[in-house]
Design an enzyme around this catalytic site. Structure first.
Site, PDB file in Angstrom:
ATOM      1  N   ASP A   1       0.807  -1.220   0.000  1.00 44.33           N
ATOM      2  CA  ASP A   1       0.000   0.000   0.000  1.00 44.33           C
ATOM      3  C   ASP A   1       0.843   1.274   0.000  1.00 44.33           C
ATOM      4  OD1 ASP A   1      -2.702  -0.566  -0.019  1.00 44.33           O
ATOM      5  OD2 ASP A   1      -2.760  -1.030   2.112  1.00 44.33           O
TER       6      ASP A   1
HETATM    7  C1  GLC Z   1      -1.713  -3.643   5.357  1.00 43.23           C
HETATM    8  C2  GLC Z   1      -2.921  -3.713   4.473  1.00 43.23           C
HETATM    9  C3  GLC Z   1      -2.701  -4.616   3.294  1.00 43.23           C
HETATM   10  C4  GLC Z   1      -1.415  -4.290   2.605  1.00 43.23           C
HETATM   11  C5  GLC Z   1      -0.256  -4.282   3.581  1.00 43.23           C
HETATM   12  C6  GLC Z   1       1.036  -3.816   2.940  1.00 43.23           C
HETATM   13  O1  GLC Z   1      -1.559  -4.844   6.045  1.00 43.23           O
HETATM   14  O2  GLC Z   1      -4.049  -4.128   5.200  1.00 43.23           O
HETATM   15  O3  GLC Z   1      -3.765  -4.514   2.390  1.00 43.23           O
HETATM   16  O4  GLC Z   1      -1.218  -5.237   1.609  1.00 43.23           O
HETATM   17  O5  GLC Z   1      -0.538  -3.396   4.644  1.00 43.23           O
HETATM   18  O6  GLC Z   1       1.056  -2.471   2.663  1.00 43.23           O
HETATM   19  C1  GLC Z   2      -0.645   2.606   5.838  1.00 48.79           C
HETATM   20  C2  GLC Z   2       0.144   1.405   6.330  1.00 48.79           C
HETATM   21  C3  GLC Z   2      -0.165   0.178   5.542  1.00 48.79           C
HETATM   22  C4  GLC Z   2      -1.629   0.016   5.407  1.00 48.79           C
HETATM   23  C5  GLC Z   2      -2.316   1.280   4.889  1.00 48.79           C
HETATM   24  C6  GLC Z   2      -3.807   1.109   4.836  1.00 48.79           C
HETATM   25  O1  GLC Z   2      -0.226   2.959   4.600  1.00 48.79           O
HETATM   26  O2  GLC Z   2       1.526   1.632   6.302  1.00 48.79           O
HETATM   27  O3  GLC Z   2       0.428  -0.933   6.178  1.00 48.79           O
HETATM   28  O4  GLC Z   2      -1.885  -1.022   4.524  1.00 48.79           O
HETATM   29  O5  GLC Z   2      -2.014   2.339   5.722  1.00 48.79           O
HETATM   30  O6  GLC Z   2      -4.434   2.137   4.175  1.00 48.79           O
END
Ligand code: GLC
Ligand code: GLC
Length: 820
Positions: free
Chosen positions: A487
């Site tokens: 993300d």
């Molecule tokens: C969080 C989110 C997931 C994403 C991950 C890596 O766990 O819930 O959707 O893939 O972060 O950014």
């Molecule tokens: C932030 C976190 C990530 C998560 C995301 C959800 O970017 O670092 O882990 O998946 O929020 O929107």
């Protein structure tokens, strides 16, 4: 250092001191009514949706830590002294404190001044309520005259509004107190047809429903004036902050034990029957009264508890193992599937780290959560897949999130996370392998929640793959969109505005950012689709399925592209940025190698033949592996990079910026097993196994019975410290890695595959797996160092490593596997 211990016999974690480094929580409820509860009784309850149907109030990130909960005060009426058996909120010193977190229940108790008090909290199956069973024992030589005060604080339903809209909320609160039951009915007079109630099994001395009257001006939960003076104020909330508090007086003879029960519940009335008598403003209590009466009875509460225990025995009985390693046995047999249930149910909404007001059910998250859950309650997996697919767009793309209460896609977050739709293919394949229920593929499912747009689920899967093929960049690799699994790798965002969402902001259109990770995911999904469509064509002729060649071809082409343009020399590249420059390359100054493509490309079979898979994993071992787990990338970003986005917003060693993001460690474990590296896979598994980390509790700090999303990486000053426990895809993926790849027992379309890749030092293990109603008792014995496996099924040797379903309705099969 430890703060408790595992009780494997009872399937509990026993916490022996209340001041754990962080609140160590548990979940109550596994269907519609949910609660979180910490080891000192902090937490709250909600019905289905942690934001829209919040039942009790909690203040996140509070001071003192973890305030607001399911509180009971015990007062010695002779001395006036009072305390909380759960330590919080009074934090009075207590003797022999114990908290037992079990499967769907928590018991917290302690002794003080010769009085033992212990409360068991749980949610009965099939009900929208929680039961608190408080046992009191007088260990003194004389009679004890005690007062009990219960206390919860009601939330005014929408948790976000509740925490922000005070000009309105301070005037809307409404309650009724009838026959000792406290009913919370804020907004019931208008559009709500639900209410909450709080009841007690004993005759009441008094009650309070207005918080400030219970607490007294400027006093806290640690010192409520009603408890201090030994009498409720019989206050009635009009606006402000409705609470529920009962006051019960008890006299206990020496050695006497008594049980007092409290019920906290949620109830809905038919819209046309909201009031009784009709036309009044009085809550209709006719349908809720029998429920309250039932569970206030000890026998019924005990029976409901026994039923909950039996339910978990059955769920966990589906996969049990006895290996030489207790951490494996315990995590596989108890805690990992238990965590999988929690993540499947509440996704990323409500935990100590997730406020319950932010995220609904994530498309990619829920599909992955299903991988660790589907064997337990396949029917709920089926329902989830259909709900998810209904939030897919006609393009094949998907809403990134949907709200559990409405089941509608969340417009505020939207779509364009280009990995999303592919996860649906993996999840559907997992469901089919588990259940053999091919009718799922023929289910008509709408797009974008729009009636009239129904197409068979199979068509949704086709569009999922097509979505990627319609969005290829200059190298023929998939365009990344807003982000892929990571993300925080936001290659089209370019945000220099504080506070802007990195995920939903796109400042530059027309870029060519491509993802090698999605390429790997696509190859895996296309291969799954090829296998699946062969069978779909046989089972569901009307579906006109069965274009396996097309998908095989697509997988081959994408694999070739990834090898041609996604290989960096000694590992897989991560991406191309907006301008077509390499990300995750030796040529970069920072962020030279990322974990995700090494895991997924190898899982998809890339580089297995030409040594590149070996090389990629060797690079992981050399550059990313640490004693606490495998970090996400290296070197960590030391500053903010406009063109990379959120990943570089985190200080080095945290979260996606080179933290140990436990979610993708199992991808490497699985990849290692594909190369036959049992020792390496198991070593990685143990580095993040929570039970194995129990003894370094002062470093790890989160609960030792569940996985955390992140462990701080070696670039962080707090290397080894876990954060964001419970709600993470880590749970499902570690479960898949250990059960299906290391222990090697995995469902396939044609039967149960037994292909362990275990450590060389293990002489073997035994396992029980129930698949489609058949119980397989498996004994694995090592005869030599390799991983070649020969199977005997009920004493008869078979070819290959897949045990076909037994003929003639037999439901027990013995499998002997010889390794070496
Ligand atoms: C969080 C989110 C997931 C994403 C991950 C890596 O766990 O819930 O959707 O893939 O972060 O950014
Ligand atoms: C932030 C976190 C990530 C998560 C995301 C959800 O970017 O670092 O882990 O998946 O929020 O929107």
């Amino acid at each position: 250092m430890r703060y408790g211990h595992f009780d494997d016999e009872r399937r509990e974690y026993v916490i022996t001191r209340p001041d754990t480094p962080l609140p160590w929580i548990n979940y109550l409820g596994c269907e519609a009514y949910f609660g979180i509860i910490s080891n000192t009784a902090g937490g709250y309850a909600f019905y289905r949706d942690a934001r829209l149907r919040r039942i009790t109030r909690y203040r996140y990130n509070s001071v003192p830590l973890d305030y607001g909960g399911r509180y009971i005060y015990v007062r010695d009426n002779a001395s006036g002294a009072f305390w909380s058996p759960s330590w919080q909120p009074t934090r009075h010193p207590v003797e022999d404190y114990l908290c037992r977190h079990g499967l769907g229940y928590t018991v917290i108790g302690s002794s003080q001044a010769g009085i033992r008090a212990e409360t068991r909290y749980f949610v009965p199956l099939g009900e929208d309520l929680e039961i608190w069973q408080l046992t009191l024992a007088n260990r003194r030589a004389e009679p004890a005259h005690l007062s009990l005060f219960s206390c919860i604080e009601f939330c005014l339903w929408d948790a976000l509004d509740d925490a922000s809209n005070f000009q309105r909320n301070f005037s809307t609160g409404q309650v009724e107190v009838v026959d000792g039951v406290i009913y919370h009915k804020t907004e019931y007079r208008e559009r709500r047809n639900h209410f909450a109630y709080f009841a007690c099994s004993e005759p009441l001395e008094g009650s309070d429903t207005q918080r400030e009257d219970f607490l007294g001006p400027y006093r806290g939960w640690d010192d409520p004036q009603a408890v201090a003076r030994g009498a409720s104020g019989n206050s009635h909330a009009h606006g402000w902050a409705p609470i529920g508090s009962h006051h019960v007086r008890l006299a206990l003879e020496p050695g006497e034990r008594r049980e007092v029960r409290f019920l906290l519940g949620y109830h809905e009335n038919p819209r046309e029957d909201k009031f009784d008598p009709p036309g009044s403003q009085t809550l209709n209590k006719q349908t809720v009264r029998p429920v309250i009466a039932k569970y206030l009875q000890k026998a019924n509460a005990d029976a409901a508890f026994a039923e909950l225990r039996a339910y978990w025995d059955q769920l966990l009985g589906i996969y049990q193992v006895h290996t030489p390693d207790e951490h494996v046995n315990r995590m596989v047999g108890i805690w990992n599937p238990y965590q999988n249930m929690a993540t499947f149910n509440v996704s990323r909404s409500a935990s100590f780290f997730e406020s319950g007001i932010g995220r609904g059910l994530g498309f990619r998250d829920s599909n992955q959560d299903l991988l660790g859950f589907v064997h337990m309650v396949p029917s709920r997996g089926r329902e989830r897949l259909l709900d998810l697919a209904a939030t897919q767009l006609e393009t094949g793309g998907a809403y990134h999130q949907y709200q559990p209460l409405t089941k509608r896609g969340n417009d505020a977050v939207g779509s364009d996370f280009n990995d999303d739709p592919l996860w649906l293919v993996l999840a559907v394949a997992a469901y089919l392998k588990e259940t053999d229920d091919w009718s799922l593929l023929a289910e008509p499912v709408v797009y974008e929640n729009k009636p009239g747009s129904e197409q068979p689920l199979y068509e949704h899967l086709q569009r999922s793959l097509q979505y990627t093929l319609d969005r290829l960049g200059p190298h023929g690799l998939p365009l990344i969109g807003r982000a892929d699994w990571n993300d925080c790798l936001n290659l089209n965002c370019f945000s220099d505005e504080p506070g802007e969402s990195f995920q939903t902001t796109t400042h530059r259109e027309g870029g060519v950012a491509e993802s090698v990770f999605i390429a790997g995911l696509f190859v895996l999904a296309a291969k799954e689709m090829a296998e699946l469509s062969v069978r779909a064509a046989q089972r569901l002729p009307d579906l006109a399925a069965g274009r396996p060649d097309k998908y095989r071809q697509a997988a081959r082409e994408m694999a070739a592209t990834a090898l041609a343009h996604g290989w960096d020399g000694a590992w897989f590249l991560r991406a191309y940025d907006h301008f077509g420059r390499r990300v995750g390359s030796d040529a970069c100054e920072e962020g030279q190698i990322y974990i995700e493509p090494q895991g997924f490309c190898v899982m998809a079979g890339l580089g297995l033949e030409d040594g590149r898979a070996e090389q990629a994993l060797a690079s992981v071992a050399e550059r990313l592996a640490t004693s606490h787990g495998i970090v996400l990338q290296q070197p960590a970003y030391s500053r903010y990079y406009l063109h990379l986005g959120e990943i570089s917003s985190y200080p080095p060693g945290y979260k996606e910026n080179a933290g140990i993001f436990c979610h993708n460690n199992p991808w490497i474990m699985i990849a290692e097993t594909m190369l036959g590296h049992g020792d390496q896979a198991f070593d990685y598994y143990m580095r993040i196994n929570p039970s194995a980390r129990e003894e370094i509790g002062e470093v790890h700090r989160c609960e030792p019975y569940v996985y955390a999303q992140m462990i701080a990486g070696r670039d962080a000053p707090t290397f080894g410290e876990a954060k964001n426990s419970w709600l993470t895809g880590t749970a499902a993926w570690n479960y898949v890695a250990i059960t299906q790849w290391i222990l090697g027992i995995r469902p396939t379309y044609d039967g149960l595959q037994v292909a362990p890749v275990i450590p060389a030092a293990w002489s073997g293990f035994t396992a029980t797996r129930v698949l489609r109603g058949v119980t397989y008792r498996i004994e694995v014995r090592r005869a030599g160092p390799g991983r070649a496996v020969s199977l005997q099924v009920d004493g008869v040797p078979i070819d290959g490593d897949v045990v076909p379903p037994p003929p003639g309705g037999r439901d027990r099969v013995r499998v002997a596997a010889t390794l070496g």
